[in-house]
Design a protein around this motif. Structure first.
Motif, PDB file in Angstrom:
ATOM      1  N   ASP A   4       0.815  -1.247   0.157  1.00  0.00           N
ATOM      2  CA  ASP A   4       0.201  -0.018   0.013  1.00  0.00           C
ATOM      3  C   ASP A   4       1.006   1.278   0.083  1.00  0.00           C
ATOM      4  N   GLY A   5       1.926   1.195   0.690  1.00  0.00           N
ATOM      5  CA  GLY A   5       2.869   2.359   1.025  1.00  0.00           C
ATOM      6  C   GLY A   5       3.521   2.575  -0.538  1.00  0.00           C
ATOM      7  N   SER A   6       3.939   1.413  -1.164  1.00  0.00           N
ATOM      8  CA  SER A   6       4.533   1.654  -2.417  1.00  0.00           C
ATOM      9  C   SER A   6       3.445   2.132  -3.459  1.00  0.00           C
ATOM     10  N   LEU A   7       2.336   1.816  -3.366  1.00  0.00           N
ATOM     11  CA  LEU A   7       1.463   2.093  -4.630  1.00  0.00           C
ATOM     12  C   LEU A   7       1.031   3.633  -4.371  1.00  0.00           C
ATOM     13  N   TRP A   8       1.035   4.116  -2.968  1.00  0.00           N
ATOM     14  CA  TRP A   8       0.785   5.369  -2.639  1.00  0.00           C
ATOM     15  C   TRP A   8       1.977   6.349  -3.053  1.00  0.00           C
ATOM     16  N   HIS A   9       3.179   5.852  -2.812  1.00  0.00           N
ATOM     17  CA  HIS A   9       4.374   6.674  -3.334  1.00  0.00           C
ATOM     18  C   HIS A   9       4.355   6.650  -5.015  1.00  0.00           C
ATOM     19  N   GLN A  10       4.061   5.787  -5.537  1.00  0.00           N
ATOM     20  CA  GLN A  10       3.854   5.725  -7.166  1.00  0.00           C
ATOM     21  C   GLN A  10       2.965   6.566  -7.462  1.00  0.00           C
ATOM     22  N   TRP A  11       1.676   6.708  -6.850  1.00  0.00           N
ATOM     23  CA  TRP A  11       0.472   7.597  -7.410  1.00  0.00           C
ATOM     24  C   TRP A  11       1.042   8.819  -6.909  1.00  0.00           C
ATOM     25  N   SER A  12       1.826   9.078  -5.848  1.00  0.00           N
ATOM     26  CA  SER A  12       2.202  10.514  -5.670  1.00  0.00           C
ATOM     27  C   SER A  12       3.123  11.009  -6.736  1.00  0.00           C
ATOM     28  N   MET A  13       4.027  10.185  -7.178  1.00  0.00           N
ATOM     29  CA  MET A  13       5.075  10.697  -8.273  1.00  0.00           C
ATOM     30  C   MET A  13       4.284  10.858  -9.461  1.00  0.00           C
ATOM     31  N   ILE A  14       3.261   9.884  -9.796  1.00  0.00           N
ATOM     32  CA  ILE A  14       2.555  10.088 -11.087  1.00  0.00           C
ATOM     33  C   ILE A  14       1.685  11.733 -11.061  1.00  0.00           C
ATOM     34  N   ARG A  15       1.258  11.761  -9.895  1.00  0.00           N
ATOM     35  CA  ARG A  15       0.297  12.841  -9.733  1.00  0.00           C
ATOM     36  C   ARG A  15       1.335  14.308  -9.760  1.00  0.00           C
ATOM     37  N   SER A  16       2.430  14.090  -9.076  1.00  0.00           N
ATOM     38  CA  SER A  16       3.247  15.221  -9.212  1.00  0.00           C
ATOM     39  C   SER A  16       3.729  15.535 -10.866  1.00  0.00           C
ATOM     40  N   LEU A  17       4.035  14.497 -11.440  1.00  0.00           N
ATOM     41  CA  LEU A  17       4.177  14.536 -13.011  1.00  0.00           C
ATOM     42  C   LEU A  17       3.304  15.318 -13.876  1.00  0.00           C
ATOM     43  N   LEU A  18       2.037  14.611 -13.602  1.00  0.00           N
ATOM     44  CA  LEU A  18       0.958  15.041 -14.140  1.00  0.00           C
ATOM     45  C   LEU A  18       0.731  16.646 -13.855  1.00  0.00           C
ATOM     46  N   ALA A  19       0.847  17.013 -12.638  1.00  0.00           N
ATOM     47  CA  ALA A  19       0.650  18.474 -12.284  1.00  0.00           C
ATOM     48  C   ALA A  19       1.646  19.251 -12.862  1.00  0.00           C
ATOM     49  N   ILE A  20       2.894  18.747 -13.142  1.00  0.00           N
ATOM     50  CA  ILE A  20       3.990  19.487 -13.800  1.00  0.00           C
ATOM     51  C   ILE A  20       3.748  19.753 -15.045  1.00  0.00           C
ATOM     52  N   LEU A  21       3.244  18.381 -15.774  1.00  0.00           N
ATOM     53  CA  LEU A  21       3.016  18.745 -17.384  1.00  0.00           C
ATOM     54  C   LEU A  21       1.987  19.634 -17.640  1.00  0.00           C
ATOM     55  N   GLN A  22       0.800  19.575 -16.906  1.00  0.00           N
ATOM     56  CA  GLN A  22      -0.406  20.508 -17.136  1.00  0.00           C
ATOM     57  C   GLN A  22       0.124  21.762 -16.820  1.00  0.00           C
ATOM     58  N   TRP A  23       0.923  22.151 -15.925  1.00  0.00           N
ATOM     59  CA  TRP A  23       1.471  23.458 -15.708  1.00  0.00           C
ATOM     60  C   TRP A  23       2.277  24.020 -16.815  1.00  0.00           C
ATOM     61  N   TRP A  24       3.356  23.113 -17.137  1.00  0.00           N
ATOM     62  CA  TRP A  24       3.779  23.284 -18.243  1.00  0.00           C
ATOM     63  C   TRP A  24       3.215  23.688 -19.573  1.00  0.00           C
ATOM     64  N   GLY A  25       2.038  22.765 -19.795  1.00  0.00           N
ATOM     65  CA  GLY A  25       1.153  22.962 -21.042  1.00  0.00           C
ATOM     66  C   GLY A  25       0.520  24.294 -21.007  1.00  0.00           C
ATOM     67  N   PHE A  26       0.002  24.636 -19.931  1.00  0.00           N
ATOM     68  CA  PHE A  26      -0.849  25.848 -20.004  1.00  0.00           C
ATOM     69  C   PHE A  26      -0.064  27.140 -20.054  1.00  0.00           C
ATOM     70  N   ASN A  27       1.345  26.987 -19.375  1.00  0.00           N
ATOM     71  CA  ASN A  27       2.103  28.202 -19.370  1.00  0.00           C
ATOM     72  C   ASN A  27       2.658  28.509 -20.888  1.00  0.00           C
ATOM     73  N   VAL A  28       3.151  27.347 -21.559  1.00  0.00           N
ATOM     74  CA  VAL A  28       3.883  27.418 -22.784  1.00  0.00           C
ATOM     75  C   VAL A  28       2.798  27.934 -23.928  1.00  0.00           C
ATOM     76  N   THR A  29       1.304  27.149 -23.668  1.00  0.00           N
ATOM     77  CA  THR A  29       0.453  27.564 -24.452  1.00  0.00           C
ATOM     78  C   THR A  29       0.062  29.113 -24.489  1.00  0.00           C
ATOM     79  N   VAL A  30      -0.028  29.522 -23.235  1.00  0.00           N
ATOM     80  CA  VAL A  30      -0.344  30.958 -23.216  1.00  0.00           C
ATOM     81  C   VAL A  30       0.709  32.094 -23.464  1.00  0.00           C
ATOM     82  N   ILE A  31       1.885  31.568 -23.621  1.00  0.00           N
ATOM     83  CA  ILE A  31       3.064  32.633 -24.095  1.00  0.00           C
ATOM     84  C   ILE A  31       3.123  32.301 -25.669  1.00  0.00           C
TER      85      ILE A  31
END
Length: 343
Positions: A4-31
């Motif tokens: 359970d701890g390993s799955l939670w850690h993996q999900w946290s990493m995936i969530r962080s990566l998705l958050a960064i990618l969508q942030w990059w996407g919106f930032n680059v798109t508006v520029i």
């Protein structure tokens, strides 16, 4: 339990990566959209573009907080709205306008590199005006930032003095906004959505009249001369919607990443914006210009790391001759720090 701890850690990493990618996407798109509006649509009215962004952000923040109730409203006293929020909104408005003006005259790559100068302007401004003390490591981390900016400016093939000055003064406006936020918004823990909710309407009010007086006739002439003005207006207002989505994505990424990750991702975002803009607009970039941009980004990453390191120092850490005499003297700039409400 370990699984359970390993799955939670993996999900946290995936969530962080998705958050960064969508942030990059919106930032680059508006520029890219803003540059496209100025260059390809020939809509050379930065005040009006900024005003559209503020209107869309005002509506978007109202929907998120009042209609969808995704974020709770942080209540601000009416008196504080004028004494605290309005001055912040004025600087916020200047910051956005100068950024759009610089995009009209210089390439995205050059503009983004100059914006990376913000940590240096923040430190120098606090040191000169507010007499704040900084650890020597903060000053050392500014050397590659300043050096990289100088190298990029000297070797920029599409250099424009007006665009360069607009971007540079934009850095000063960003630094001023960051510093003012500490004193004017003391006692209010704003997130990015509530910040936009209060500041965007003020910014619209501040900018609306100058935009109408200075650019109104030009927009009417553009509307008559443009082959497909309605399609162009859809793109312009879409950029405003994306600008609001960018603020929402900042709120998401702040809650999904650590301070160090946020800093590194912020500097990599600049590199992504530079690369994507070059692929679309094909503005000439010399090898030394690229090296200067790289040095600046490395310096910003080092600055963020040092700021985070000093902010994590425990009280009672042995002092060096350069260490502040008391805790209040150590003032680490808030640029790129993992603090809610930095937009």
């Amino acid at each position: 339990m370990m699984e359970d701890g390993s799955l939670w850690h993996q999900w946290s990493m995936i969530r962080s990566l998705l958050a960064i990618l969508q942030w990059w996407g919106f930032n680059v798109t508006v520029i890219i959209m803003n540059k496209w509006i100025f260059q390809k649509l020939d809509f050379k009215f930065p005040l009006s573009v900024s005003c559209v962004h503020f209107i869309c952000s005002s509506i978007g923040a109202y929907i998120v907080i009042k209609v969808l109730k995704i974020k709770p409203l942080i209540v601000v006293d009416p008196e504080d709205r004028w004494k605290r929020i309005f001055p912040m909104s004025f600087v916020f408005c200047i910051n956005i306008v100068l950024g759009n003006i610089s995009l009209r005259y210089i390439p995205v790559s050059f503009m983004q590199t100059i914006k990376s100068f913000t940590p240096a302007t923040t430190v120098v401004l606090q040191w000169l005006v507010w007499r704040k003390y900084f650890d020597w490591r903060i000053w050392a981390s500014l050397v590659p930032i300043v050096g990289g900016i100088l190298l990029t400016s000297i070797t920029e093939l599409s250099f424009n003095v007006f665009g360069f000055c607009a971007a540079l003064f934009g850095c000063l406006a960003t630094s001023t906004k960051t510093i003012l936020a500490e004193s004017l918004l003391h006692g209010y823990k704003f997130d990015s959505i509530n910040t936009v909710y209060y500041m965007a309407p003020f910014a619209t009010m501040i900018l609306g009249v100058p935009a109408f007086l200075l650019e109104g006739n030009g927009i009417l002439d553009w509307f008559e001369a443009h082959p497909s003005p309605w399609s162009a207006l859809i793109i312009i207002f879409s950029s405003g919607v994306v600008a609001f989505c960018l603020n929402f994505s900042i709120f998401y990424v702040i809650h999904s990443t650590t301070a160090v990750t946020f800093n590194v991702a912020g500097n990599l975002k600049v590199a992504v914006a530079v690369l994507v803009s070059w692929m679309i607009f094909r503005n000439p970039i010399s090898p030394m210009n690229a090296v200067g941009c790289g040095i600046t980004l490395v310096g910003c990453t080092f600055y963020g790391y040092v700021s985070h390191l000093l902010s994590q120092q425990q009280p009672g850490t042995p002092r060096t001759p350069c260490t502040p005499r008391n805790k209040m003297e150590l003032m680490i700039p808030l640029v790129n720090d993992k603090v809610e409400g930095k937009v």
